[in-house]
Enzyme design. Structure first.
Site, PDB file in Angstrom:
ATOM      1  N   ASP A 103      43.892  -4.660 122.437  1.00 18.25           N
ATOM      2  CA  ASP A 103      44.403  -5.874 121.792  1.00 18.25           C
ATOM      3  C   ASP A 103      43.294  -6.919 121.872  1.00 18.25           C
ATOM      4  OD1 ASP A 103      47.729  -7.347 122.012  1.00 18.25           O
ATOM      5  OD2 ASP A 103      46.023  -7.843 120.721  1.00 18.25           O
TER       6      ASP A 103
ATOM      7  N   GLU B  62      47.931  -7.686 113.363  1.00 25.51           N
ATOM      8  CA  GLU B  62      49.276  -8.264 113.365  1.00 25.51           C
ATOM      9  C   GLU B  62      49.308  -9.348 112.304  1.00 25.51           C
ATOM     10  OE1 GLU B  62      49.970 -11.224 116.182  1.00 25.51           O
ATOM     11  OE2 GLU B  62      52.017 -10.615 116.627  1.00 25.51           O
TER      12      GLU B  62
ATOM     13  N   ASP C  61      44.989  -9.535 117.035  1.00 28.33           N
ATOM     14  CA  ASP C  61      46.127 -10.430 117.259  1.00 28.33           C
ATOM     15  C   ASP C  61      46.127 -11.564 116.227  1.00 28.33           C
ATOM     16  OD1 ASP C  61      48.217 -11.588 119.093  1.00 28.33           O
ATOM     17  OD2 ASP C  61      46.745 -13.219 119.058  1.00 28.33           O
TER      18      ASP C  61
ATOM     19  N   HIS D 159      55.758  -6.723 122.794  1.00 27.52           N
ATOM     20  CA  HIS D 159      55.782  -7.771 123.815  1.00 27.52           C
ATOM     21  C   HIS D 159      56.304  -9.108 123.265  1.00 27.52           C
ATOM     22  CE1 HIS D 159      52.235  -8.064 121.406  1.00 27.52           C
ATOM     23  NE2 HIS D 159      52.128  -9.311 121.791  1.00 27.52           N
ATOM     24  N   ASP D 160      56.527  -9.160 121.933  1.00 29.10           N
ATOM     25  CA  ASP D 160      57.025 -10.412 121.333  1.00 29.10           C
ATOM     26  C   ASP D 160      58.485 -10.319 120.932  1.00 29.10           C
ATOM     27  OD1 ASP D 160      53.943 -11.189 119.566  1.00 29.10           O
ATOM     28  OD2 ASP D 160      54.696 -11.847 121.514  1.00 29.10           O
TER      29      ASP D 160
HETATM   30  O1  TEU Z   1      51.722 -13.404 117.963  1.00 31.46           O
HETATM   31  C1  TEU Z   1      51.446 -13.977 116.679  1.00 31.46           C
HETATM   32  C2  TEU Z   1      52.601 -14.807 116.196  1.00 31.46           C
HETATM   33  O2  TEU Z   1      53.558 -14.933 116.874  1.00 31.46           O
HETATM   34  C3  TEU Z   1      52.416 -15.515 114.892  1.00 31.46           C
HETATM   35  O3  TEU Z   1      51.588 -14.713 114.109  1.00 31.46           O
HETATM   36  C4  TEU Z   1      53.743 -15.849 114.169  1.00 31.46           C
HETATM   37  O4  TEU Z   1      54.831 -15.563 114.956  1.00 31.46           O
HETATM   38  C5  TEU Z   1      53.935 -15.076 112.894  1.00 31.46           C
HETATM   39  O5  TEU Z   1      52.801 -15.249 112.100  1.00 31.46           O
HETATM   40  C6  TEU Z   1      55.179 -15.627 112.170  1.00 31.46           C
HETATM   41  O6  TEU Z   1      55.158 -15.218 110.821  1.00 31.46           O
HETATM   42  C7  TEU Z   1      50.537 -13.040 118.635  1.00 31.46           C
HETATM   43  C8  TEU Z   1      50.873 -12.298 119.905  1.00 31.46           C
HETATM   44  O7  TEU Z   1      51.570 -11.099 119.577  1.00 31.46           O
HETATM   45  C9  TEU Z   1      51.704 -13.200 120.782  1.00 31.46           C
HETATM   46  O8  TEU Z   1      52.106 -12.508 121.975  1.00 31.46           O
HETATM   47  C10 TEU Z   1      50.859 -14.401 121.163  1.00 31.46           C
HETATM   48  O9  TEU Z   1      51.649 -15.307 121.911  1.00 31.46           O
HETATM   49  C11 TEU Z   1      50.315 -15.105 119.908  1.00 31.46           C
HETATM   50  O10 TEU Z   1      49.776 -14.194 118.947  1.00 31.46           O
HETATM   51  C12 TEU Z   1      49.171 -16.027 120.296  1.00 31.46           C
HETATM   52  O11 TEU Z   1      48.054 -15.251 120.642  1.00 31.46           O
END
Ligand code: TEU
Length: 578
Positions: A100, A258, A201, A331-332
């Site tokens: 990651d 992501e 990420d 994890h989210d």
């Molecule tokens: O998450 C990304 C994220 O949450 C955003 O991209 C948003 O929620 C999304 O674009 C909504 O459409 C990543 C990680 O997975 C998360 O654990 C971290 O907290 C975050 O980035 C910050 O690094």
């Protein structure tokens, strides 16, 4: 003609939230030696790749997603030598390593930011995004994803810096070529160190609207809608292509990213085979299941609009549009069996049904640690048990400002907060659950005494053994990986029915799933029943014993799942053996 597929299409990946997996130095925090010692467990489950959440040095404001040294290993997780030993041992055991990497922002404790904030003409200043305030406040009305404004004031330079996440996660300025060169060096460093793939990420945020306009506001809003200006802008693709062209030159290196706000209808923007950007895209379809307009409001899950539409939509994309990850939780999100299954009345049956669904879909399965033993949400957490930075920042916004009561806020956390999926791995029923003998960084889910690896391994028909069997079946029946998917009864409120078929294989597969906690009936369509002639249909796996033979009218128990092999009349082929 057998086409050699890239390894990342053939594997089953296991995602490990390192902090919560296995603590070997008794500081209450998981570490890399803990993963090294768990390789026999991974081999027993049958996975052949792991994806670790960030392991770089971090002050852990967002638990590793705020990096202070891109070339180091987080002190709590171990050393570079531990990393080298882990990756060498993983490779010796035929397990790939996906890292990651957080390149949308750094920690505010990164040396670059420490320098950048000292003066407007510091050489690192332009690595980040700075704007003058407006009318005595932030430059515009954007919120951060974690609550509060997306801008933080910096006294030394009398200006604001942008942070889409926490104020300790300042966003990088990708218009700065020197910064991009540094990012390329970071990628090259870890590729040279042996990683087999990256999960970028929040990659869809690395380009922003450089006018930084106010977002539209509805009556009562405290902040504007910033999403159109910070997510999936066209320039993102140029940056990803440049990084991949210049820094990722190994032919079978795996690149995942992501990207919220992207669905199967437009994922080809990132994953099209000729895009030279991402091999797979982690979407938010599963993250949004049951999630109301605020992060704390749960809404009923509409099966068709969520699970069936999403899985079939991703699985039936044309090959030219790219490949998919197949996942429920990470994890989210929250625990799969709690958010999508039924951990109150049908925990085992629903966990197995969801395993059969995930592992018979087209794409690369990502199994989130603990789902293979049916770990659940931490329903008894008190507010003080949470560790997620977003919980406390949003508490200000939601509760202190009187939008929601403390009780409703806590109920919402029980259903939807991502700490539910971050409780320590439950290895056994002993105090500490075999995770650590120290006080864990986040409380254990107290059901570890009954839900744990040791109990699962001792139980022949456990959730673990069901995952293990399904992973094996997927490996020996490649149509389950690469075959096309045809859905039947798309409008059925409870039942998900689909077949998987290969181009040349004579065997196809029929999957029947009741994804609800009530019995379900359906009449299979004639174009399917025409092919179901008893001698050529074999039940390969089910999560209930002794069920009646397949007929045109099916009757499924709550969360009943069945996998059949259908040998068509085409000539025999090696994979047709069930
Ligand atoms: O998450 C990304 C994220 O949450 C955003 O991209 C948003 O929620 C999304 O674009 C909504 O459409 C990543 C990680 O997975 C998360 O654990 C971290 O907290 C975050 O980035 C910050 O690094």
């Amino acid at each position: 003609m057998i086409i050699k597929q890239p390894w990342w299409k053939e594997v089953v990946v296991y995602q490990i939230y390192v902090r919560s997996f296995k603590d070997t130095d008794q500081d209450g925090i998981g570490d890399l030696p803990g993963i090294l010692g768990s390789i026999p467990y991974l081999k027993q489950l049958g996975v052949d790749a792991i994806y670790l959440n960030p392991i770089n040095k971090s002050p852990n404001d967002d638990f590793g997603y705020d990096i202070s040294d891109f070339y180091g290993i987080m002190d709590e997780f171990g050393t570079l030598a531990d990393f080298d030993e882990l990756i060498r041992t993983l490779h010796d055991h035929g397990i790939r390593f996906i890292m990651d990497l957080v390149i949308n922002h750094s920690s505010d404790e990164h040396p670059w930011f420490k320098e950048a904030r000292t003066s407007r003409d510091n050489p690192f200043h332009d690595f980040y995004i700075w704007r003058d305030g407006k009318a005595g406040g932030p430059p515009n009305n954007w919120p951060s994803f974690f609550g509060g404004s997306a801008w933080a004031y910096n006294e030394a330079t009398d200006e604001y810096y942008l942070h889409l996440f926490s104020r300790k996660q300042p966003d990088f300025n990708f218009t700065n070529d020197q910064l991009i060169d540094h990012i390329k060096n970071i990628l090259r460093f870890w590729i040279d160190r042996g990683v087999d793939g990256f999960r970028f990420d929040a990659i869809n945020h690395i380009a922003k609207d450089l006018e930084f306009p106010d977002g539209p506001m509805k009556p009562g809003d405290r902040y504007g809608d910033f999403i159109p200006f910070v997510q999936n802008l066209p320039k993102v693709h140029d940056y990803i292509r440049e990084l991949r062209r210049d820094a990722i030159t190994l032919p079978d290196f795996f690149v995942a990213g992501e990207a919220g706000g992207i669905g199967f209808e437009n994922a080809h923007l990132y994953t099209a085979q000729d895009s030279n950007e991402l091999d797979v895209l982690f979407h938010f379809d599963m993250h949004s299941i049951g999630r109301g307009p605020q992060d704390w409001l749960r809404i009923p899950v509409d099966l068709r609009k969520t699970i069936k539409r999403s899985f079939t939509g991703w699985a039936t994309r044309p090959d030219t549009e790219g490949w998919n990850p197949v996942f429920y939780s990470n994890h989210d999100t929250t625990r799969t069996v709690s958010r999508i299954g039924d951990d109150a009345h049908y925990r085992e049956a629903s966990a197995k049904a969801l395993a059969l669904l995930q592992l018979t879909q087209r794409g690369t399965p990502f199994i989130y640690y603990g789902d293979e033993i049916g770990m659940t949400n931490a329903w008894d957490f008190k507010l003080t048990d949470y560790r997620d930075i977003a919980v406390f920042q949003k508490y200000e916004e939601q509760v202190v400002n009187g939008i929601v009561s403390p009780g409703d806020y806590l109920t919402g956390l029980h259903y939807l907060n991502r700490d539910n999926a971050r409780t320590p791995m439950q290895w056994n029923s002993q105090p500490g659950a075999g995770f650590s003998t120290a006080t864990p960084w986040i409380p254990l889910n107290q059901n570890y005494q009954t839900i744990n690896v040791e109990a699962e391994l001792q139980t022949p028909d456990s959730i673990f053994h069901f995952y293990q069997t399904m992973i094996h079946l997927r490996r020996v029946h490649p149509v389950l990986i690469h075959g096309s998917l045809t859905e039947y009864l798309p409008h059925h409120e409870q039942i998900y029915v689909y077949t998987r078929q290969g181009e040349v294989e004579s065997t196809e597969y029929l999957i029947l799933l009741n994804l609800t906690s009530k019995p379900a009936q359906a009449e299979l369509p004639i174009d399917l029943t025409n092919r179901l002639d008893p001698p050529v249909v074999a039940l390969m796996l089910s999560n209930y014993p002794n069920r009646p033979p397949l007929e045109s009218v099916i009757s499924l128990l709550p969360w009943e799942a069945r996998l059949y092999a259908i040998k068509s009349l085409k000539e025999e082929d090696p994979s047709s053996t069930v």
